[in-house]
Write an enzyme that holds these catalytic residues in place. Structure first.
Site, PDB file in Angstrom:
ATOM      1  N   HIS A 298      17.345   6.903  52.336  1.00  0.00           N
ATOM      2  CA  HIS A 298      18.689   6.800  51.770  1.00  0.00           C
ATOM      3  C   HIS A 298      19.500   8.078  51.974  1.00  0.00           C
ATOM      4  O   HIS A 298      20.735   8.036  51.976  1.00  0.00           O
ATOM      5  CB  HIS A 298      18.609   6.451  50.280  1.00  0.00           C
ATOM      6  CG  HIS A 298      18.422   4.988  50.032  1.00  0.00           C
ATOM      7  ND1 HIS A 298      19.460   4.074  50.088  1.00  0.00           N
ATOM      8  CD2 HIS A 298      17.313   4.260  49.757  1.00  0.00           C
ATOM      9  CE1 HIS A 298      19.002   2.857  49.846  1.00  0.00           C
ATOM     10  NE2 HIS A 298      17.700   2.937  49.641  1.00  0.00           N
ATOM     11  N   THR A 299      18.828   9.212  52.156  1.00  0.00           N
ATOM     12  CA  THR A 299      19.560  10.453  52.406  1.00  0.00           C
ATOM     13  C   THR A 299      20.316  10.387  53.729  1.00  0.00           C
ATOM     14  O   THR A 299      21.411  10.942  53.859  1.00  0.00           O
ATOM     15  CB  THR A 299      18.604  11.658  52.397  1.00  0.00           C
ATOM     16  OG1 THR A 299      17.887  11.676  51.164  1.00  0.00           O
ATOM     17  CG2 THR A 299      19.363  12.963  52.540  1.00  0.00           C
TER      18      THR A 299
ATOM     19  N   HIS B  69      15.179  12.274  59.227  1.00  0.00           N
ATOM     20  CA  HIS B  69      14.300  13.337  58.711  1.00  0.00           C
ATOM     21  C   HIS B  69      12.937  12.808  58.250  1.00  0.00           C
ATOM     22  O   HIS B  69      12.193  13.532  57.598  1.00  0.00           O
ATOM     23  CB  HIS B  69      14.989  14.091  57.569  1.00  0.00           C
ATOM     24  CG  HIS B  69      15.233  13.244  56.344  1.00  0.00           C
ATOM     25  ND1 HIS B  69      16.221  12.301  56.297  1.00  0.00           N
ATOM     26  CD2 HIS B  69      14.611  13.209  55.139  1.00  0.00           C
ATOM     27  CE1 HIS B  69      16.209  11.721  55.107  1.00  0.00           C
ATOM     28  NE2 HIS B  69      15.232  12.238  54.393  1.00  0.00           N
ATOM     29  N   GLU B  70      12.618  11.571  58.590  1.00  0.00           N
ATOM     30  CA  GLU B  70      11.310  11.009  58.277  1.00  0.00           C
ATOM     31  C   GLU B  70      10.707  10.511  59.574  1.00  0.00           C
ATOM     32  O   GLU B  70      11.124   9.469  60.097  1.00  0.00           O
ATOM     33  CB  GLU B  70      11.454   9.834  57.283  1.00  0.00           C
ATOM     34  CG  GLU B  70      10.764  10.065  55.971  1.00  0.00           C
ATOM     35  CD  GLU B  70      10.798   8.835  55.069  1.00  0.00           C
ATOM     36  OE1 GLU B  70      11.002   9.024  53.862  1.00  0.00           O
ATOM     37  OE2 GLU B  70      10.612   7.707  55.537  1.00  0.00           O
TER      38      GLU B  70
ATOM     39  N   CYS C 170      11.927  27.222  50.578  1.00  0.00           N
ATOM     40  CA  CYS C 170      11.706  28.301  51.538  1.00  0.00           C
ATOM     41  C   CYS C 170      13.053  28.767  52.059  1.00  0.00           C
ATOM     42  O   CYS C 170      13.907  27.950  52.402  1.00  0.00           O
ATOM     43  CB  CYS C 170      10.819  27.819  52.686  1.00  0.00           C
ATOM     44  SG  CYS C 170      10.613  28.987  54.048  1.00  0.00           S
TER      45      CYS C 170
ATOM     46  N   ARG D 158      10.991   0.613  53.441  1.00  0.00           N
ATOM     47  CA  ARG D 158      11.094   1.476  54.607  1.00  0.00           C
ATOM     48  C   ARG D 158      11.081   0.636  55.879  1.00  0.00           C
ATOM     49  O   ARG D 158      10.196  -0.200  56.074  1.00  0.00           O
ATOM     50  CB  ARG D 158       9.951   2.485  54.651  1.00  0.00           C
ATOM     51  CG  ARG D 158      10.174   3.724  53.776  1.00  0.00           C
ATOM     52  CD  ARG D 158      11.371   4.512  54.278  1.00  0.00           C
ATOM     53  NE  ARG D 158      11.523   5.775  53.586  1.00  0.00           N
ATOM     54  CZ  ARG D 158      12.330   5.973  52.550  1.00  0.00           C
ATOM     55  NH1 ARG D 158      13.020   4.946  52.043  1.00  0.00           N
ATOM     56  NH2 ARG D 158      12.455   7.179  51.997  1.00  0.00           N
TER      57      ARG D 158
END
Length: 406
Positions: free
Chosen positions: A71-72, A92-93, A136, A398
């Site tokens: 969802h991002t 990003h996955e 980080c 997903r």
């Protein structure tokens, strides 16, 4: 000799520092491949042939095998992300195989199986050495601006126009090849299925970690999970593992209740079924004062308030996981906090990516956590826009797309 060179990387005699090398033991060159480019918010993605430049110092070029939608990605494409840059390559996955490495890279080599992670872990910055957070600071100022640290430039160029394309979250996995910082590249065991393990790049890890690392839920605790998508279900899975005594799933879409129960909810609630009461009042009444922990997995600031206020006075903790739109603010009466409730936030579930993602893969291989069960649609690389439609319609947990053979 060639295999030895591939396995260890080439080293300079003077410094013993590894130098750039690809999977054939040669100096990396630019690669042409397909990628999905987001040219503007709220517009379908465009398939382009892009030139992916060789990895520079501290960088890794990865051949993507499988990628999933989160969802991002939709949040940024929808124009709600204050850091959203266009044109860019989202995603990003994912999981893939190292094609080449830049100078100085020692933790991975060509041929290694990896999961690119939006949350870096350098082991050296003040955040990493604090042992207080998984955040980080080593590459954040560059990834937040869609560029790479070595030269503050992008590695992506559209072949036909020469236009430079921004990176996204330091990963940009909606491409057949991508370039990531070494500190964002988690090496995993080669016998693990990349189609399933790609989910550990964000959603499943985030939900599990919110329970295990951020809240540190103890046996016998009670909890409420707001939003029964992938992250919410992963929270439920984490709660079951932690031996929570009661798990209340909350969603306005009753079609998600079956999955919620399957994953381990003891109760499911639709706020629309209680028009005369707030959802926090309903939960407080049914739990004799509120739950010990709550998890907001949606990104709605009003739901964040409900999640906090359904927690028990004196010790209840609410974890904010969902990402709200740009400019949104959360609010509650200060008395809610004065009387002992705690509001927490979490990114990537508190997991230290390069250290903890391989351990999560081990848990998956030992059948201690689910992964395949979250995959409701298996699609081809060419079907990305259709996958976004499914996500917006709430018809999938997903969708995993195949970019290349492992």
């Amino acid at each position: 000799e060639k295999e030895r060179e591939r396995g260890r990387g080439r080293r300079t005699m003077a410094t013993c520092e590894t130098v750039a090398v690809d999977e054939n033991g040669q100096t990396p060159k630019a690669i042409e491949c397909r990628a999905w480019v987001a040219y503007a918010p709220k517009k379908p993605l465009t398939m382009e042939t892009v030139i992916v430049e060789p990895p520079q110092k501290g960088e890794v070029r990865v051949r993507i095998c499988y990628m999933a939608l989160c969802h991002t990605d939709a949040y940024t494409l929808g124009g709600e992300d204050p850091e959203g840059l266009f044109p860019s390559i989202l995603g990003h996955e994912a999981a893939g195989i190292v094609e080449s490495v830049g100078d100085g890279v020692t933790s991975v080599k060509p041929g290694d199986h990896v999961i690119p992670c939006y949350q870096a872990f350098c082991k050296e910055c003040k955040f990493c050495v604090s042992n207080k957070t998984n955040l980080c600071g080593s590459v954040r100022q560059w990834t937040g601006n869609g560029i790479m640290k070595a030269d503050s430039q992008s590695r992506f160029t559209v072949k036909n126009t020469g236009e430079k394309i921004f990176h996204f979250m330091g990963t940009s996995t909606f491409a057949e090849y991508t370039v990531v910082h070494e500190v964002s590249c988690a090496k995993i065991r080669e016998d693990a299925n990349l189609e399933s393990t790609c989910l550990l790049g964000c959603g499943v890890s985030t939900g599990l970690g919110a329970v295990w690392n951020t809240a540190k839920v103890e046996e016998g605790a009670t909890a409420a999970v707001f939003g029964l998508g992938t992250v919410g279900l992963a929270c439920i899975e984490g709660l079951v593992s932690a031996k929570a005594s009661r798990i209340i799933g909350v969603d306005i879409d009753p079609s998600k209740f079956e999955a919620g129960k399957k994953w381990g909810c003891t109760d499911v609630i639709n706020p629309k079924d209680h028009p005369d009461k707030s959802i926090q009042e309903v939960i407080v009444e049914m739990t004799d004062g509120g739950v010990d922990y709550s998890f907001e997995c949606i990104g709605n600031v009003e739901v964040m308030r409900s999640a906090l206020e359904c927690c028990h006075k004196g010790w209840g903790e609410s974890v904010v996981i969902g990402v709200a739109g740009s400019g949104k603010m959360i609010q509650t009466r200060p008395f809610q906090l004065v009387t002992g409730r705690v509001w927490r936030g979490t990114a990537f579930g508190g997991f230290k990516s390069r250290v903890d993602v391989p351990k999560l893969v081990d848990k998956y291989m030992n059948k201690e956590i689910k992964l395949e069960e979250y995959i409701t649609h298996r699609m081809n690389f060419e079907d990305l826009n259709e996958a976004f439609d499914l996500l917006h319609q709430g018809k999938c947990l997903r969708a995993v797309l195949k970019a290349s053979d492992p």
